[in-house]
Design a protein around this motif. Structure first.
Motif, PDB file in Angstrom:
ATOM      1  N   UNK A  80       0.806  -1.221   0.000  1.00  0.00           N
ATOM      2  CA  UNK A  80       0.000   0.000   0.000  1.00  0.00           C
ATOM      3  C   UNK A  80       0.839   1.272   0.000  1.00  0.00           C
ATOM      4  N   UNK A  81       2.180   1.119   0.165  1.00  0.00           N
ATOM      5  CA  UNK A  81       3.045   2.301   0.155  1.00  0.00           C
ATOM      6  C   UNK A  81       3.562   2.651  -1.239  1.00  0.00           C
ATOM      7  N   UNK A  82       3.269   1.813  -2.242  1.00  0.00           N
ATOM      8  CA  UNK A  82       3.755   2.088  -3.594  1.00  0.00           C
ATOM      9  C   UNK A  82       3.210   3.421  -4.090  1.00  0.00           C
ATOM     10  N   UNK A  83       4.073   4.196  -4.706  1.00  0.00           N
ATOM     11  CA  UNK A  83       3.665   5.500  -5.208  1.00  0.00           C
ATOM     12  C   UNK A  83       3.797   5.595  -6.728  1.00  0.00           C
ATOM     13  N   UNK A  84       3.958   4.445  -7.391  1.00  0.00           N
ATOM     14  CA  UNK A  84       4.201   4.447  -8.825  1.00  0.00           C
ATOM     15  C   UNK A  84       2.934   4.787  -9.614  1.00  0.00           C
ATOM     16  N   UNK A  85       3.094   5.592 -10.677  1.00  0.00           N
ATOM     17  CA  UNK A  85       1.983   5.872 -11.581  1.00  0.00           C
ATOM     18  C   UNK A  85       2.026   4.969 -12.808  1.00  0.00           C
ATOM     19  N   UNK A  86       3.137   4.262 -12.998  1.00  0.00           N
ATOM     20  CA  UNK A  86       3.271   3.356 -14.140  1.00  0.00           C
ATOM     21  C   UNK A  86       2.443   2.097 -13.903  1.00  0.00           C
ATOM     22  N   UNK A  87       2.074   1.387 -14.964  1.00  0.00           N
ATOM     23  CA  UNK A  87       1.395   0.102 -14.774  1.00  0.00           C
ATOM     24  C   UNK A  87       2.301  -0.871 -14.025  1.00  0.00           C
ATOM     25  N   UNK A  88       1.685  -1.729 -13.221  1.00  0.00           N
ATOM     26  CA  UNK A  88       2.426  -2.598 -12.307  1.00  0.00           C
ATOM     27  C   UNK A  88       2.160  -4.064 -12.626  1.00  0.00           C
ATOM     28  N   UNK A  89       3.203  -4.875 -12.467  1.00  0.00           N
ATOM     29  CA  UNK A  89       3.066  -6.331 -12.506  1.00  0.00           C
ATOM     30  C   UNK A  89       3.537  -6.880 -11.165  1.00  0.00           C
ATOM     31  N   UNK A  90       2.691  -7.642 -10.502  1.00  0.00           N
ATOM     32  CA  UNK A  90       3.040  -8.302  -9.243  1.00  0.00           C
ATOM     33  C   UNK A  90       3.468  -9.725  -9.571  1.00  0.00           C
ATOM     34  N   UNK A  91       4.672 -10.107  -9.114  1.00  0.00           N
ATOM     35  CA  UNK A  91       5.244 -11.407  -9.478  1.00  0.00           C
ATOM     36  C   UNK A  91       5.319 -12.293  -8.238  1.00  0.00           C
TER      37      UNK A  91
END
Length: 264
Positions: free
Chosen positions: A200-211
């Motif tokens: 929940x601390x991620x601040x990225x605006x780019x699309x994300x992939x969770x691995x």
């Protein structure tokens, strides 16, 4: 009136093989959906349902009537024979033969949404549960790298219909998947037992992939290094790790919650 098939027909033999033989499913490009409710969901999801088979005793049920009204070809077989086809302890009175429907990786990438990547997750129950969570928490697709067969009957049941609606693809190895994702602006985050940031601390605006990785071993070290960062689920108590389906679901929920909060 639903026509009856012979208990010793080639159809019965084909269903048995589809239920138990991955190579046969791949050869036929067909898999089984077991259970009346899942059969109805498959029909409603606009999948290419080739045939529905019901037990003779079920053929007059209201749900069977709904299946028949879909216009899909339907046949019945004796209850005794039907019970030998089931892959569950409690036999289901309806199965559908459905054309396989995995996508190409490029189709998932084009969505620019959050993706879930499962590297060599081997248990079909865990993998199916994660596909269910992917739908529940708004993931745009799932990438299955090695490991489990998405058309395994246990996987299909564990996904509870989400397999019909969540786009997914299969890949042989992680490195090429991660490179492709990076080329399209994705940031990949490796799920590790400890030492990563809380999702929940991620601040990225780019699309994300969770691995996420294999149940006993986790992710390969090369895969972790190829990712842009690491995620961990904060825990208390003496347990040193979470089941992959539990950990993955918590991460996906946290990312979904983060997205909602951003727009409040």
């Amino acid at each position: 009136m639903i026509p009856k098939a012979s208990d010793k027909s080639s159809l019965v033999r084909r269903i048995r093989r589809l239920a138990r033989d991955r190579s046969f499913r791949e050869e036929e490009n067909t898999y089984l959906v077991e259970g009346p409710q899942l059969v109805v969901e498959a029909l409603e999801s606009n999948l290419k349902v080739q045939l529905v088979v019901v037990s003779e005793s079920f053929s007059q049920d209201a749900l069977a009537a709904k299946i028949v009204s879909s216009g899909i070809q339907c046949v019945s077989i004796s209850e005794r024979t039907f019970n030998t086809l089931s892959t569950t302890k409690s036999p289901q009175p309806a199965v559908a033969l459905v054309e396989c429907h995995d996508k190409k990786l490029e189709e998932l990438i084009d969505s620019q949404g959050t993706l879930l990547v499962l590297e060599e997750v081997s248990d079909p129950g865990n993998a199916g549960t994660l596909v269910r969570s992917a739908e529940s928490f708004g993931m745009s697709g799932v990438v299955l790298v090695g490991g489990v067969d998405p058309y395994n009957p246990k996987f299909v049941r564990a996904s509870a219909g989400s397999l019909f609606r969540v786009p997914f693809t299969q890949a042989d190895e992680s490195q090429s998947v991660l490179r492709n994702l990076s080329d399209f602006g994705y940031l990949s985050w490796a799920a590790v037992p400890e030492g990563g940031v809380s999702p929940e601390t991620l601040k990225e605006d780019s699309p994300i992939a969770v691995v996420l990785g294999n149940e006993p071993r986790g992710l390969n070290e090369e895969t972790i290094k190829a990712c842009n960062g690491r995620l961990s689920v904060p825990t208390v108590g003496l347990s040193d790790s979470l089941n992959v389906a539990v950990a993955g679901s918590i991460i996906l929920y946290s990312l979904r919650l983060k997205f909602i909060v951003q727009f409040i």
